[in-house]
Motif scaffolding. Structure first.
Motif, short mmCIF file in Angstrom:
data_model
loop_
_atom_site.label_atom_id
_atom_site.label_comp_id
_atom_site.label_asym_id
_atom_site.label_seq_id
_atom_site.Cartn_x
_atom_site.Cartn_y
_atom_site.Cartn_z
N LEU A 86 0.78 -1.26 0.28
CA LEU A 86 0.02 0.16 -0.10
C LEU A 86 0.62 1.35 0.00
CD1 LEU A 86 -2.97 -0.88 2.40
CD2 LEU A 86 -2.91 -0.68 -0.04
N ALA A 87 1.97 1.20 0.74
CA ALA A 87 2.94 2.23 0.76
C ALA A 87 3.35 2.53 -0.78
CB ALA A 87 4.02 2.33 1.63
N LEU A 88 3.81 1.54 -1.48
CA LEU A 88 4.31 1.46 -2.83
C LEU A 88 3.00 2.46 -3.65
CD1 LEU A 88 6.40 1.23 -5.02
CD2 LEU A 88 5.50 -1.39 -5.36
N ARG A 89 1.65 1.82 -3.42
CA ARG A 89 0.81 2.28 -4.22
C ARG A 89 0.58 3.87 -4.12
NH1 ARG A 89 -2.00 2.79 -8.62
NH2 ARG A 89 -4.42 3.12 -8.56
N ALA A 90 0.64 4.22 -2.82
CA ALA A 90 0.57 5.79 -2.49
C ALA A 90 1.74 6.55 -3.07
CB ALA A 90 0.70 5.93 -1.00
N LYS A 91 2.98 6.02 -3.35
CA LYS A 91 4.00 6.57 -3.74
C LYS A 91 3.52 6.70 -5.15
CE LYS A 91 8.55 7.73 -4.26
NZ LYS A 91 8.91 8.97 -3.99
N THR A 92 3.27 5.63 -5.82
CA THR A 92 2.94 5.59 -7.37
C THR A 92 1.93 6.41 -7.68
OG1 THR A 92 3.67 3.26 -7.31
CG2 THR A 92 2.36 4.20 -9.13
N ARG A 93 1.05 6.66 -6.68
CA ARG A 93 -0.13 7.53 -7.02
C ARG A 93 0.47 9.18 -7.09
NH1 ARG A 93 -4.54 7.14 -9.42
NH2 ARG A 93 -5.96 8.40 -7.86
N GLY A 94 1.57 9.41 -6.34
CA GLY A 94 2.04 10.68 -6.17
C GLY A 94 1.73 11.17 -4.96
N ALA A 125 10.70 -2.01 5.03
CA ALA A 125 10.48 -2.11 3.57
C ALA A 125 10.11 -0.75 3.30
CB ALA A 125 9.73 -3.26 3.10
N VAL A 126 8.84 -0.27 4.26
CA VAL A 126 8.11 0.89 4.00
C VAL A 126 9.04 2.06 4.06
CG1 VAL A 126 6.46 2.48 4.73
CG2 VAL A 126 5.85 -0.03 4.67
N ALA A 127 10.16 1.92 4.82
CA ALA A 127 10.96 3.20 5.20
C ALA A 127 11.86 3.31 3.83
CB ALA A 127 11.98 2.98 6.43
N THR A 128 12.04 2.29 3.13
CA THR A 128 12.98 2.40 2.02
C THR A 128 12.42 2.93 0.77
OG1 THR A 128 12.74 0.15 1.26
CG2 THR A 128 14.55 0.76 2.87
N ILE A 129 11.05 2.82 0.62
CA ILE A 129 10.23 3.40 -0.41
C ILE A 129 10.33 4.55 -1.01
CG2 ILE A 129 7.84 3.60 -1.48
CD1 ILE A 129 7.20 0.92 0.08
N GLY A 130 10.63 5.50 0.02
CA GLY A 130 10.90 6.87 -0.26
C GLY A 130 9.58 7.54 -0.29
N LEU A 131 8.45 7.29 0.51
CA LEU A 131 7.20 7.88 0.97
C LEU A 131 7.31 8.35 2.28
CD1 LEU A 131 4.12 8.55 -0.10
CD2 LEU A 131 3.92 6.23 1.10
N PRO A 132 7.09 9.54 2.63
CA PRO A 132 7.16 9.98 4.01
C PRO A 132 6.10 9.17 4.84
CG PRO A 132 7.46 11.82 2.76
CD PRO A 132 6.99 10.72 1.81
N VAL A 133 6.33 8.50 5.67
CA VAL A 133 5.36 7.75 6.60
C VAL A 133 5.58 8.19 8.25
CG1 VAL A 133 4.52 5.63 7.38
CG2 VAL A 133 5.07 6.13 5.09
N PHE A 134 4.69 8.78 9.02
CA PHE A 134 4.81 8.84 10.29
C PHE A 134 3.61 7.88 10.92
CE2 PHE A 134 6.40 12.46 8.58
CZ PHE A 134 7.32 13.29 9.70
N ALA A 135 4.23 7.12 12.01
CA ALA A 135 3.45 6.28 12.55
C ALA A 135 3.59 5.87 14.17
CB ALA A 135 3.61 4.75 12.17
N ALA A 136 2.80 5.54 14.50
CA ALA A 136 2.78 5.18 16.19
C ALA A 136 3.85 4.15 16.57
CB ALA A 136 1.37 5.02 16.85
N GLY A 137 4.06 2.87 15.72
CA GLY A 137 4.92 1.95 15.86
C GLY A 137 4.82 1.12 14.93
N ALA A 138 5.67 -0.19 15.00
CA ALA A 138 5.39 -1.25 13.85
C ALA A 138 4.93 -2.44 14.67
CB ALA A 138 7.04 -1.37 13.49
N HIS A 139 4.37 -3.08 13.71
CA HIS A 139 3.77 -4.55 14.09
C HIS A 139 3.62 -5.48 12.87
CE1 HIS A 139 1.14 -7.25 16.24
NE2 HIS A 139 1.46 -6.78 17.24
N PRO A 140 4.04 -6.84 13.18
CA PRO A 140 3.99 -7.56 11.95
C PRO A 140 2.50 -8.14 11.36
CG PRO A 140 4.68 -8.73 14.14
CD PRO A 140 4.55 -7.49 14.37
N ALA A 141 1.50 -7.94 12.50
CA ALA A 141 0.34 -8.44 11.92
C ALA A 141 -0.45 -7.61 10.95
CB ALA A 141 -0.51 -8.61 13.46
#
Length: 498
Positions: free
Chosen positions: A368-376, A391-407
């Motif tokens: 989904l992060a890649l989809r958002a990046k592709t959409r501009g 993986a999200v951090a390397t896409i180049g899309l600015p993302v601010f979140a409360a934490g990480a979780h594998p689920a």
């Protein structure tokens, strides 16, 4: 299929006996259709249709009882003539025996739960009429074909194969590297803009020709009449018809064509205002908002996945509600609100997600992060968790979140709705609000105040820089930070000389 190009009102016996082993269709290929949908895929993607879906010119197609969104898609059909396995692009067209017209009918009422496979929405009996005649592929340029569709005599679609995202030869070569294309297999190469909804009684005609080729060879007109079905779906056997305004807009071609209210969107930030907001620190913007009586504008508890990230854009909102098994079964799968929001985000927009501060599940991942990046998109802000964090951090899309979780999100959330007022990190966010984030956090700025507070924050930055120079020169902070009347006067004189 007959060699005679005259149009018959009766199903052609030759066409009705035509049964390819495989029918492979591409999701999106004509540039006009991609522009209409606002999606430009990097690579072709495909789905299969059963051979039992083949129909003939002069036949009928059924709109099942209890459904409303039967759409036509006029297409060019390629008929494979010789076995093709791992063929290079340069040799691919040599494996095509013929070209003809096709109509890739689809029932949008059944599309959501098939997740792109289109098994039920496009696999019904008669949903792939072909014909009536074949054009010898050796006589035409694959980039010189034209497809046209008429509904009740009115031209609805017209485009040429010189405007494909992925040329015919590429499709053949690509498919042949995955499986063998056998003689009589059919490839549907996509539909142009203009596809829309038809109702019982409508007559749809599709023709493929090569107007620049000597003799202008043609498939003749493929004629199909829409009829009303009488058998209803049994809800005990599987998911039944389900439509919403997103499906209606896609089936009809636009919200206007579907009779829906046209969405009004806050215009994207202008280049100059965006430049100012990128230069202004969040701390300074927050200070200026407080001076104007706005204290509750901070999205608390979120931080950037990548240090040094700056985020500026307008809000596109998405809301999750707490997971409840029966609600997740109804709203969590298929083309849910989460996927719709990421598919609809426009350039310069920030997807802001209400997850109630619940970090025990991901609210987005790398796809989904890649989809958002592709959409501009300008970025994503969520007060929930992020899956596939690295993986999200390397896409180049600015993302601010409360934490990480594998689920996945179904552990804690149900994707519920989007484009509405939400609460994220304790702040109210409305679609179109201005979102700015940096190392100090994320704030929400009412659009009407954005220019004013940006100018004030940048001016304050200049003053703060001057004060810092005075402190570095040895002056005490007493009466300098904040400056008293004397120091303000000194700053004003300095500013006038700049």
């Amino acid at each position: 299929m007959s060699a005679d190009r005259s149009v018959s009102t009766e199903p052609s016996p030759a066409a009705s006996r035509f049964r390819p082993g495989k029918i492979i269709a591409i999701h999106l290929n004509f540039i006009s259709r991609a522009e209409q949908r606002g999606r430009h895929p990097m690579h072709p993607s495909y789905f299969f249709k059963p051979s039992s879906s083949i129909g003939a010119s002069g036949g009928t197609v059924e709109r099942p009882a209890g459904t409303e969104l039967l759409a036509y898609e006029g297409e060019v059909a390629l008929v494979i003539g010789t076995r093709a396995r791992r063929v290079p692009i340069a040799d691919a067209w040599n494996h095509v025996r013929a070209v003809t017209a096709a109509n890739d009918f689809g029932l949008y009422d059944l599309r959501a739960n098939d997740k792109g496979s289109n098994v039920r929405s496009k696999g019904r009996d008669g949903y792939t009429p072909l014909g009536p005649d074949l054009i010898d592929a050796r006589t035409v340029d694959p980039a010189g074909l034209r497809v046209r569709t008429w509904v009740n005599g009115e031209l609805a679609q017209q485009d040429g194969t010189d405007r494909l995202l992925f040329p015919c030869a590429q499709l053949i070569s690509d498919l042949s590297q995955h499986f063998t294309l056998e003689p009589e297999d059919v490839i549907l190469i996509g539909t142009p803009a203009g596809s829309s909804v038809v109702v019982p009684g409508d007559v749809v005609e599709v023709e493929v020709d090569a107007p620049a080729t000597a003799g202008a060879p043609s498939s003749g007109r493929l004629i199909t009449t829409v009829v009303e079905g009488t058998d209803e779906f049994d809800p005990q056997l599987g998911s039944g018809p389900s439509v919403d305004d997103v499906q209606r807009a896609e089936a009809w071609g636009s919200r206007e064509a579907a009779g829906l209210a046209v969405e009004t969107r806050t215009p994207a930030l202008g280049d100059e205002l965006r430049r100012k907001l990128l230069a202004a620190p969040v701390a300074g913007l927050s200070q200026q908002l407080r001076k104007r009586g706005l204290n509750n504008v901070s999205i608390d508890g979120v931080s950037a996945l990548a240090p040094g990230t700056k985020l500026v854009g307008t809000a596109r909102t998405l809301r999750f509600v707490p997971n409840r098994e029966d609600l997740f079964a109804a709203h969590g799968g298929g083309y849910n609100a989460q996927k719709k929001a990421f598919d609809a985000v426009a350039p310069g927009e920030v997807i802001v997600i209400e997850a109630r501060g619940e970090t025990g599940s991901g609210t987005l991942g790398d796809i989904l992060a890649l989809r958002a990046k592709t959409r501009g998109a300008a970025g994503v802000v969520t007060d929930g968790g992020v899956r596939d964090r690295d993986a999200v951090a390397t896409i180049g899309l600015p993302v601010f979140a409360a934490g990480a979780h594998p689920a996945v999100l179904g552990r804690r959330h149900v994707p519920w709705d989007f484009d509405l007022t939400i609460a994220c990190g304790g702040a109210t966010v409305q679609p179109g609000d201005v979102i700015v984030g940096d190392g100090d956090g994320v704030i929400v700025i009412p659009p009407a105040l954005a220019e004013e507070v940006a100018d004030a924050a940048l001016e304050q930055e200049i003053q703060d820089g001057w004060v810092a120079e005075q402190v570095a020169a040895g002056h005490p902070v007493e009466e300098l930070f904040p400056p008293n009347a004397e120091w303000k006067q000194r700053f004003t004189q300095w500013r006038e000389n700049q």
